[in-house]
Design a protein around this motif. Structure first.
Motif, PDB file in Angstrom:
ATOM      1  N   ILE A 150      22.182  87.470  10.707  1.00 30.56           N
ATOM      2  CA  ILE A 150      20.829  87.684  10.202  1.00 30.56           C
ATOM      3  C   ILE A 150      19.798  87.359  11.277  1.00 30.56           C
ATOM      4  N   ARG A 151      19.976  86.244  11.949  1.00 31.68           N
ATOM      5  CA  ARG A 151      19.041  85.849  13.014  1.00 31.68           C
ATOM      6  C   ARG A 151      19.067  86.868  14.157  1.00 31.68           C
ATOM      7  N   GLU A 152      20.254  87.257  14.589  1.00 33.24           N
ATOM      8  CA  GLU A 152      20.378  88.180  15.712  1.00 33.24           C
ATOM      9  C   GLU A 152      19.808  89.560  15.395  1.00 33.24           C
ATOM     10  N   ALA A 153      19.987  90.002  14.154  1.00 33.67           N
ATOM     11  CA  ALA A 153      19.552  91.348  13.794  1.00 33.67           C
ATOM     12  C   ALA A 153      18.068  91.430  13.449  1.00 33.67           C
ATOM     13  N   LEU A 154      17.522  90.368  12.860  1.00 29.70           N
ATOM     14  CA  LEU A 154      16.207  90.504  12.234  1.00 29.70           C
ATOM     15  C   LEU A 154      15.120  89.573  12.758  1.00 29.70           C
ATOM     16  N   HIS A 155      15.470  88.578  13.541  1.00 29.07           N
ATOM     17  CA  HIS A 155      14.452  87.645  14.045  1.00 29.07           C
ATOM     18  C   HIS A 155      13.726  88.259  15.242  1.00 29.07           C
ATOM     19  N   PRO A 156      12.386  88.172  15.271  1.00 27.34           N
ATOM     20  CA  PRO A 156      11.476  87.537  14.306  1.00 27.34           C
ATOM     21  C   PRO A 156      11.428  88.329  12.996  1.00 27.34           C
ATOM     22  N   TYR A 157      11.452  87.605  11.901  1.00 31.39           N
ATOM     23  CA  TYR A 157      11.615  88.226  10.603  1.00 31.39           C
ATOM     24  C   TYR A 157      10.347  88.942  10.128  1.00 31.39           C
ATOM     25  N   PRO A 158      10.523  90.042   9.380  1.00 30.67           N
ATOM     26  CA  PRO A 158       9.356  90.690   8.762  1.00 30.67           C
ATOM     27  C   PRO A 158       8.620  89.698   7.857  1.00 30.67           C
ATOM     28  N   ASP A 159       7.311  89.832   7.792  1.00 28.89           N
ATOM     29  CA  ASP A 159       6.502  88.874   7.025  1.00 28.89           C
ATOM     30  C   ASP A 159       6.919  88.782   5.568  1.00 28.89           C
ATOM     31  N   ALA A 160       7.345  89.890   4.980  1.00 23.48           N
ATOM     32  CA  ALA A 160       7.641  89.908   3.550  1.00 23.48           C
ATOM     33  C   ALA A 160       9.080  89.525   3.221  1.00 23.48           C
ATOM     34  N   LEU A 161       9.897  89.258   4.231  1.00 28.11           N
ATOM     35  CA  LEU A 161      11.307  88.986   3.985  1.00 28.11           C
ATOM     36  C   LEU A 161      11.511  87.586   3.404  1.00 28.11           C
ATOM     37  N   VAL A 162      12.273  87.521   2.315  1.00 23.31           N
ATOM     38  CA  VAL A 162      12.619  86.259   1.673  1.00 23.31           C
ATOM     39  C   VAL A 162      14.091  85.971   1.952  1.00 23.31           C
ATOM     40  N   LEU A 163      14.352  84.833   2.583  1.00 20.43           N
ATOM     41  CA  LEU A 163      15.720  84.410   2.879  1.00 20.43           C
ATOM     42  C   LEU A 163      16.105  83.289   1.914  1.00 20.43           C
ATOM     43  N   ALA A 164      17.169  83.542   1.166  1.00 11.36           N
ATOM     44  CA  ALA A 164      17.683  82.545   0.228  1.00 11.36           C
ATOM     45  C   ALA A 164      19.024  82.034   0.728  1.00 11.36           C
ATOM     46  N   THR A 165      19.243  80.740   0.617  1.00  9.68           N
ATOM     47  CA  THR A 165      20.518  80.169   1.019  1.00  9.68           C
ATOM     48  C   THR A 165      20.956  79.163  -0.047  1.00  9.68           C
ATOM     49  N   LYS A 166      22.120  78.569   0.150  1.00 10.34           N
ATOM     50  CA  LYS A 166      22.628  77.620  -0.844  1.00 10.34           C
ATOM     51  C   LYS A 166      23.334  76.475  -0.151  1.00 10.34           C
ATOM     52  N   VAL A 167      23.292  75.320  -0.774  1.00  8.26           N
ATOM     53  CA  VAL A 167      23.961  74.141  -0.244  1.00  8.26           C
ATOM     54  C   VAL A 167      24.763  73.492  -1.361  1.00  8.26           C
ATOM     55  N   GLY A 168      25.756  72.734  -0.973  1.00  7.94           N
ATOM     56  CA  GLY A 168      26.682  72.098  -1.917  1.00  7.94           C
ATOM     57  C   GLY A 168      28.082  72.136  -1.359  1.00  7.94           C
ATOM     58  N   PRO A 169      28.624  73.330  -1.080  1.00  7.81           N
ATOM     59  CA  PRO A 169      29.923  73.395  -0.398  1.00  7.81           C
ATOM     60  C   PRO A 169      29.758  73.035   1.082  1.00  7.81           C
ATOM     61  N   TRP A 170      30.781  72.433   1.665  1.00  4.35           N
ATOM     62  CA  TRP A 170      30.754  72.131   3.091  1.00  4.35           C
ATOM     63  C   TRP A 170      32.088  72.507   3.729  1.00  4.35           C
ATOM     64  N   ASP A 171      32.023  72.797   5.025  1.00  2.54           N
ATOM     65  CA  ASP A 171      33.206  73.217   5.773  1.00  2.54           C
ATOM     66  C   ASP A 171      34.143  72.046   5.994  1.00  2.54           C
ATOM     67  N   THR A 172      35.439  72.287   5.802  1.00  2.00           N
ATOM     68  CA  THR A 172      36.455  71.274   6.078  1.00  2.00           C
ATOM     69  C   THR A 172      37.117  71.577   7.425  1.00  2.00           C
ATOM     70  N   PRO A 173      37.743  70.572   8.063  1.00  2.00           N
ATOM     71  CA  PRO A 173      38.342  70.787   9.379  1.00  2.00           C
ATOM     72  C   PRO A 173      39.395  71.896   9.420  1.00  2.00           C
ATOM     73  N   ASP A 174      40.031  72.167   8.280  1.00  2.00           N
ATOM     74  CA  ASP A 174      41.058  73.206   8.266  1.00  2.00           C
ATOM     75  C   ASP A 174      40.487  74.602   8.042  1.00  2.00           C
ATOM     76  N   GLY A 175      39.156  74.727   8.043  1.00  2.00           N
ATOM     77  CA  GLY A 175      38.534  76.028   7.883  1.00  2.00           C
ATOM     78  C   GLY A 175      38.226  76.402   6.452  1.00  2.00           C
ATOM     79  N   GLY A 176      38.464  75.491   5.508  1.00  2.00           N
ATOM     80  CA  GLY A 176      38.199  75.767   4.110  1.00  2.00           C
ATOM     81  C   GLY A 176      36.840  75.265   3.672  1.00  2.00           C
ATOM     82  N   LEU A 177      36.640  75.250   2.352  1.00  2.00           N
ATOM     83  CA  LEU A 177      35.392  74.763   1.776  1.00  2.00           C
ATOM     84  C   LEU A 177      35.689  73.699   0.738  1.00  2.00           C
TER      85      LEU A 177
END
Length: 290
Positions: A78-105
């Motif tokens: 997303i950063r590589e394709a669209l930054h600097p972002y259009p003024d009207a673009l809304v980026l939503a993300t989520k937190v709670g899951p985290w990466d584990t050393p084995d590549g899982g969540l």
């Protein structure tokens, strides 16, 4: 897009962010799922640029949307394709899951773990403030009876700091929504809901009554065979559309607060998904899909 179609009108997220009712889910950009073999990053960047060209101004992502080898991540694309972002673009993300050393969540209920997750999203998306952050609770089904107040208070504090504009909840029930709203305003709820899975009707009603966006994850079933049901196929034939397009049109028709965020790594599927916004279902269609 037809002026009468549900997707032709913006939704005012949190009372101040106008967004199109068909957005884009970024989960399948880096891999075919939360994790998996890496997909071609250049194709992912092309899909993102094309989404903006087609009028998308709402992208749903997460720092844990990545290939299993860690080489390709949705936020980086997303950063590589669209930054600097259009003024009207809304980026939503989520937190709670985290990466584990084995590549899982792994899911965390530790409030202290949320700040590093927010900082990671700020860094990988290269923004000073996140437009919308969901607190993701549990895995696929809401953990009924589990308090989320402490975690939501942590996110609310970061909102007060100016790091987050609006807060949301993901994979919750009506009790969680009420608990969170006692802490801070909730702008959006993201649960597992689609034409073949409608058991969150009570939560959807609560969102309608409060003017809260309802943003289903897996809006096309996430591979569920339910979306090939005869009733969807019947309506699709009537409109000269595909079954997934009718599934998206049904979501938009189900309530005025419902937003669709279909995800894909294919430019062809992207155009098909966006075109679903021009479909206006008739009373006969809705009766067939009831």
């Amino acid at each position: 897009m037809s002026p009468d179609s549900p997707a032709s009108h913006d939704f005012l997220l949190g009372g101040d962010l106008p967004i199109k009712r068909i957005g884009f889910g970024a989960m399948r950009l880096s891999a075919n799922g939360f994790t998996g073999p890496a997909r071609d990053p250049e194709t992912g960047r092309a899909v993102l640029r094309r989404a903006i060209e087609l009028g998308v101004n709402h992208i749903d992502t997460a720092s844990f949307y990545r290939s299993n080898d860690g080489t390709v991540s949705a936020n980086a694309l997303i950063r590589e394709a669209l930054h600097p972002y259009p003024d009207a673009l809304v980026l939503a993300t989520k937190v709670g899951p985290w990466d584990t050393p084995d590549g899982g969540l792994r899911q965390t209920d530790d409030p202290a773990a949320l700040r590093p997750m927010i900082e990671a999203n700020l860094e990988t998306l290269d923004v000073d403030r996140l437009d919308l952050v969901y607190l993701r609770v549990g895995a696929m089904e809401p953990p009924h009876g589990q308090s989320i107040a402490a975690q939501f208070e942590t996110l609310s504090a970061m909102r007060e700091e100016g790091l987050i504009r609006h807060l949301g909840l993901s994979n919750v029930d009506t009790g969680h929504l009420a608990e969170a709203r006692a802490v801070a305003p909730v702008a959006a709820v993201q649960n597992h809901f689609h034409a073949g899975k409608r058991d969150d009707a009570e939560l959807l009603t609560a969102c309608v009554e409060a003017g809260i966006a309802f943003v289903p994850f897996f809006p096309l079933g996430g591979g569920s065979s339910d979306l090939s049901a005869d009733r969807l196929a019947k309506v699709a034939e009537r409109h000269g559309a595909t079954v997934p397009q009718i599934a998206l049109a049904w979501l938009l028709a189900s309530a005025p607060v419902t937003l669709a965020i279909p995800g894909t790594g294919s430019p062809t599927h992207l155009a098909e998904n966006i075109a679903a916004g021009s479909i206006t279902l008739t009373p006969e269609d809705l009766a067939d899909l009831a």
